[in-house]
Enzyme design. Structure first.
Site, PDB file in Angstrom:
ATOM      1  N   LYS A  10       6.330   5.291  -1.494  1.00 56.00           N
ATOM      2  CA  LYS A  10       7.285   5.873  -0.782  1.00 56.00           C
ATOM      3  C   LYS A  10       8.641   5.597  -1.408  1.00 56.00           C
ATOM      4  O   LYS A  10       9.600   6.392  -0.893  1.00 56.00           O
ATOM      5  CB  LYS A  10       7.161   5.420   0.730  1.00 56.00           C
ATOM      6  CG  LYS A  10       5.862   6.082   1.523  1.00 56.00           C
ATOM      7  CD  LYS A  10       5.749   5.633   2.802  1.00 56.00           C
ATOM      8  CE  LYS A  10       4.688   6.232   3.615  1.00 56.00           C
ATOM      9  NZ  LYS A  10       4.346   5.894   4.931  1.00 56.00           N
TER      10      LYS A  10
ATOM     11  N   HIS B 218       0.876  -1.181   0.117  1.00 55.89           N
ATOM     12  CA  HIS B 218      -0.037  -0.106  -0.261  1.00 55.89           C
ATOM     13  C   HIS B 218       0.744   1.282  -0.155  1.00 55.89           C
ATOM     14  O   HIS B 218       0.419   2.352  -0.630  1.00 55.89           O
ATOM     15  CB  HIS B 218      -0.977   0.044   1.217  1.00 55.89           C
ATOM     16  CG  HIS B 218      -0.342   0.350   2.508  1.00 55.89           C
ATOM     17  ND1 HIS B 218       0.419  -0.501   3.392  1.00 55.89           N
ATOM     18  CD2 HIS B 218      -0.105   1.523   3.262  1.00 55.89           C
ATOM     19  CE1 HIS B 218       0.987   0.142   4.351  1.00 55.89           C
ATOM     20  NE2 HIS B 218       0.436   1.392   4.345  1.00 55.89           N
TER      21      HIS B 218
HETATM   22 FE   LIG Z   1       0.742   3.397   5.378  1.00 54.29          FE
HETATM   23 FE   LIG Z   2       0.029   5.592   2.846  1.00 53.51          FE
END
Ligand SMILES: [Fe+2]
Ligand SMILES: [Fe+2]
Length: 350
Positions: free
Chosen positions: A226, A222
């Site tokens: 990042k 998820h």
């Molecule tokens: Fe998260």
């Molecule tokens: Fe997130």
């Protein structure tokens, strides 16, 4: 390769199957036959030999092996299928550490006995959970490294699911979470926590295994966006300013793009990755979805995501207690589904 490996020496690969499976719960497994010369024993920590000592080539192999094991102070368990005095005497002469009956002992018991010799201070469950953490952690790191190039291999992600479920089943959620919390990589820690809470919640709700697997996959990936956030923002040891926060918030859409680039990813996982910061009242991001526009999987993942974030240690604040974190979730009126929050709280409070 796992950092510790057990050698299963066998003269019958089919017969060794259950033993190898039992070893793989606890460590890496290298299967060897009686022609093995034992030139490289890294990173072997112990050996289980299931060969007929009556055969000259098996005996020669064991002779070579016992010398190497003695040099490395490594236990060697010999499984006998006859248990005759002659075999036991021969095993003793060779310097074998322990001799058990292959017919009377279950493979898991044999492996547990080996690990009691290797690490007497640890329980079998400790070792099992630690081994599975190593597998899940290295799989996650591999996935995240690949994601930095803008793509991802779902097969790699799938490899983490089995070990994660085994660790929770065998050691319980709390022990598993404690191990994850001790890891020093913030993103790895967060994603494994989310995947673990999602797995535990799915088990608690009695969801079918296919839905459970989809949820765990979604939990693992998820925050894959990042991988494309600058480390100065991602790992900033303090609160983000507004511009850094705006950069950080792009991770949801970036994650979606990484998964879309990978191709043939389940639409539920795509949605969960893009929308796990959406709120039912439309105040979330990136698309400001509302109510019925947010699917069940996303709702469930969002609750686990917030709970994980609140209870994690961060450089700028201590972790929140379970009670405080659940109180915050319950206070997010209009943003989260109350019945689902209560079900999650019940799953955590056990
Ligand atoms: Fe998260
Ligand atoms: Fe997130």
């Amino acid at each position: 390769m796992p950092s510790s490996t057990v050698v299963v020496l066998t003269d019958n690969i089919d017969r060794g199957h259950d033993l190898c499976e039992a070893v793989r719960m606890m460590a890496g497994c290298r299967v060897a036959d009686v022609e093995e010369q034992w030139l490289n024993l890294e990173p072997v920590v112990g050996v289980i030999a299931d060969v007929a000592l009556e055969r000259p080539n098996s005996r020669r192999c064991l002779q070579r092996l016992t010398v190497r094991c003695r040099d490395r102070r490594m236990p060697l368990i010999y499984l006998t299928r006859t248990g005759t005095d002659a075999v036991l005497r021969e095993a003793g002469n060779l310097g074998i550490t322990a001799c058990f009956s292959a017919l009377a002992m279950e493979p898991r018991t044999v492996v547990a006995a080996l690990f009691r010799l290797i690490a007497p201070a640890k329980t079998t469950t400790d070792l099992l959970v630690e081994h599975n953490f190593e597998l899940v952690g290295s799989t996650f790191s591999e996935m995240f490294d690949t994601a930095r190039s803008g793509s991802l291999d779902m097969e790699t992600v799938n490899e983490a699911i089995g070990p994660l479920l085994v660790a929770i089943r065998e050691g319980g959620l709390d022990r598993w979470i404690t191990l994850i919390q001790a890891h020093d990589d913030t993103t790895l820690r967060h994603c494994l926590l989310v995947a673990s809470y999602v797995a535990h919640f799915a088990i608690y709700l009695g969801l079918p295994s296919s839905e459970r697997t989809t949820l765990i996959r979604a939990g693992l990936v998820h925050d894959v966006g990042k991988a494309l956030i600058p480390l100065s923002v991602l790992n900033k040891p303090g609160k983000l300013d507004s511009s850094e926060m705006a950069t950080m918030r792009t991770h949801a859409a970036l994650g979606y793009e990484i998964l879309a680039a990978a191709g043939s990813v389940d639409p539920i996982i795509l949605a969960a990755t893009r929308h796990h910061h959406e709120m039912l009242d439309g105040s979330g991001y990136p698309d400001g979805l509302q109510g019925g526009q947010i699917g069940d999987t996303v709702r469930l993942l969002t609750i686990c995501d917030i709970y994980a974030a609140l209870t994690e240690r961060r450089p700028y604040r201590p972790p929140m207690s379970q009670t405080e974190a659940l109180q915050i979730l319950r206070g997010m009126t209009g943003k989260l589904e109350p019945a689902l929050v209560e079900a999650f709280a019940a799953s955590i409070e056990g």
